[in-house]
Design a protein around this motif. Structure first.
Motif, short mmCIF file in Angstrom:
data_model
loop_
_atom_site.label_atom_id
_atom_site.label_comp_id
_atom_site.label_asym_id
_atom_site.label_seq_id
_atom_site.Cartn_x
_atom_site.Cartn_y
_atom_site.Cartn_z
N GLU A 138 3.74 18.15 7.37
CA GLU A 138 2.51 17.79 7.43
C GLU A 138 1.27 18.26 6.84
O GLU A 138 0.42 18.80 5.81
N GLU A 376 -4.15 4.21 6.88
CA GLU A 376 -5.04 6.19 5.86
C GLU A 376 -4.11 6.49 4.90
O GLU A 376 -5.09 6.85 4.05
N LEU A 377 -3.20 6.86 5.18
CA LEU A 377 -2.81 7.74 3.74
C LEU A 377 -1.76 6.82 2.71
O LEU A 377 -1.78 7.06 1.69
N SER A 378 -1.69 5.39 3.32
CA SER A 378 -0.67 4.46 2.12
C SER A 378 -2.30 3.71 1.67
O SER A 378 -1.68 3.03 0.21
N ARG A 385 -8.82 2.75 4.45
CA ARG A 385 -8.30 4.49 4.63
C ARG A 385 -9.58 4.42 5.29
O ARG A 385 -8.91 5.01 6.85
#
Length: 596
Positions: A138, A376-378, A385
């Motif tokens: 990550e 948040e990521l997608s 987000r």
């Protein structure tokens, strides 16, 4: 020997009935095709791998520990660990939630959360090897150069290489601004790192062909303190031009720590003697880059204690249903036997229910937060987000500290259920207690998490993040407060929400006059907020259970009973915590240090 049964039914309840995960995934373009059947299939196979491949190695790995060859500096993991890791790689588990651009399957972080809970229940020491690798992935995915990503991410994604985080030094732990490891720039744009790191989990082992160390160090022109820290990737073996394994780098394990628990994981003293590394991110901005991995690790550590809470509970319940001691105070429950089983005794039940409630509440909070990370990521909605990111930031220290504190309490209670047998290695309970104790210490002690929550995440933005979570609670209270059958859940939830608001304002005012007031109240404050989170989720779970309690499925009856136990026996702890927080810092600082 302990046994482990993956809690698939409760995971499915949280994912499908409490959080509606499949519907949430439909709103995320990269996960829109993930349905309930896919979720359940992944959970079933993950649970099978954890229970059948990893769990049988837990006790033997603890007894054997890791072995260091001082001549070669190579470390051998306990018997079976390498083979289990090979099966893990062959099954594609390292790539579950990784980016398809680097060979990942691209499944939601939420599923990875469930996988790792089960792996931690099965064998925390073994699970730390791939768990740290995912954190390194990550960090490089977020801050690595294109060249670093192309070189390292496919290998970390596949599990062919593993990763570590090298932060702590003999003279500094949490205060990384004191670190001394040096990085000297070279003519070829590489760096030579020299220094010593300690407490490096999975720092050396024989599970994978290479280890990718992420190392914090100082450049020659670095300013003092945390503003002078840079991040470097330092592989055990230098990669070849084609991405293979080349010559040994000048980084090695000098010694293994002799630890209270997690014996199956190699906790190493690492020496860098002019090791070759490459800069990750910008010079002197390494701490910000490393925080990607540190925050992932903090969530992971909370997950470790969640896993231990679950497995300790399962085994303590089985023992309590079998062990016979004395008679029930209200009269024999098994008059045809010489004694009743100990599960009839109220305090045994209190210990068991405490562990159960902490497992179920922790699971709801952890999976909810993982779903926020997916959002948040997608999400393609920028506001969504941002809202998700703020809640993740707020809840990360709570998950790390509250779940690990609870894990220590729960495993200790479950060992107590066994009486003297719990103290004996063959039963396995004392290992759960020993393993659980480290989780309160590393990745930032729980006091550090508490300071982060109160000082940075709450007072630092005038309560904005906390208010966002409070709105969720307020909406639930307004929606359900009119239902008579929900009063026992909604009223204490609303009451605690009001008290947290008042306590926060009071502590904020005190801190303006004396910053030490934050330190005096932070640990109590985090635990109160942790209970606020649990109360919210237990109230929501109770709502579902009430609606389905006549379905004939005993699962809902048990869920409702656990929720009622939580509100009656565990939530009242907040009263004493709030009183302690309000007592302020004066009683802590009044004594002269010479009198200690």
């Amino acid at each position: 020997m302990p046994t482990y049964t993956p809690p698939l039914r409760d995971m499915q309840f949280v994912l499908h009935e409490l959080l509606g995960a499949a519907d949430q995934f439909k709103l995320l373009p990269r996960h829109a095709e993930i349905d309930a059947d896919t979720i359940d299939a992944v959970l079933e196979q993950a649970g099978k791998f954890a229970a059948e491949v990893v769990a049988p190695l837990n006790a033997s790995g603890d007894a054997e520990g890791c072995t260091l060859d001082k001549a070669t500096h190579e470390v051998s993991a306990p018997k079976g660990f390498k083979q289990a890791y090979a099966a893990y790689v062959e099954g594609g588990w390292p790539s579950l939630s990784c980016d398809p651009a680097f060979g990942g399957q691209g499944l939601p972080i939420t599923l990875n959360q469930c996988l790792y809970e089960m792996l931690n229940s099965a064998n925390q020491a073994w699970t730390m090897y791939p768990g740290l690798s995912h954190g390194a992935y990550e960090a490089l995915h977020a801050h690595g150069t294109p060249e670093q990503q192309a070189l390292y991410l496919p290998k970390l994604t596949s599990g062919q290489w593993t990763g570590t985080m090298c932060l702590t030094e003999p003279h500094c732990g949490t205060d990384l601004g004191l670190l001394r490891t040096k990085a000297e720039p070279q003519p070829d744009a590489s760096y030579r790192l020299t220094g010593q790191k300690i407490f490096i989990s999975a720092g050396e082992h024989d599970l994978a062909e290479n280890i990718v160390h992420l190392v914090l160090a100082r450049l020659p022109d670095a300013p003092a303190g945390s503003k002078g820290i840079s991040l470097f990737v330092v592989p055990k073996f230098l990669p070849t031009a084609d991405g293979g394994v080349g010559e040994r780098n000048a980084i090695h394990c000098a010694a293994l720590e002799h630890k209270m628990g997690i014996h199956g994981n190699a906790t190493c003293q690492i020496v860098l003697d002019g090791a070759v590394g490459s800069l990750v991110g910008e010079p002197h901005k390494g701490l910000a880059a490393m925080f990607v991995m540190m925050n992932a690790a903090r969530l992971g550590v909370g997950n470790q204690s969640l896993g231990l809470t679950e497995v300790a509970y399962q085994n303590a319940v089985a023992y309590a249903k079998d062990r016979r001691q004395m008679r029930s105070l209200s009269g024999p429950k098994h008059p045809d036997q010489p004694a009743d089983t100990i599960i009839v005794h109220p305090d045994v039940r209190k210990m068991l229910l405490t562990a159960r409630a902490y497992a179920e509440g922790g699971r709801a909070l952890a999976i909810y937060t993982a779903l926020l990370i997916d959002q948040e990521l997608s999400s393609d909605d920028e506001d969504a987000r941002k809202e998700a990111a703020d809640l993740v930031a707020l809840l990360t220290p709570v998950i790390k500290a509250f779940l690990t504190d609870n894990g220590w309490l729960a495993t200790s209670h479950c060992m107590q259920v066994y009486g003297g047998h719990g103290y004996i290695r063959e039963w396995g309970m004392e290992q759960f207690v020993r393993d659980a104790r480290i989780n309160m210490i590393y990745e930032g002690t729980n006091t550090v998490q508490s300071l982060d929550l109160l000082g940075r995440k709450v007072l630092g933005d005038n309560g904005k993040k906390l208010k966002a979570f409070g709105k969720l609670i307020q909406q639930f209270v307004e929606d359900e407060g009119v239902r008579e059958e929900m009063q026992g859940f909604v009223n204490p939830l609303a009451d605690l929400g009001d008290k947290v608001t008042k306590l926060t304002m009071e502590l904020g005012m005190k801190a303006m006059g004396n910053a030490d007031e934050v330190g005096g109240a932070a640990v109590d404050y985090l635990r109160v907020v942790g209970h606020l989170c649990f109360a919210y989720f237990f109230a929501r779970m109770a709502k579902i259970a009430l609606e389905k309690q006549n379905s004939g499925d005993p699962f809902y009856t048990a869920k409702l009973a656990t929720a009622r136990f939580y509100f009656a026996k565990l939530l009242p702890e907040t009263a004493s915590l709030i009183r302690s927080a309000r007592a302020g810092v004066a009683p802590l600082m009044a004594m002269d240090e010479a009198l200690f």
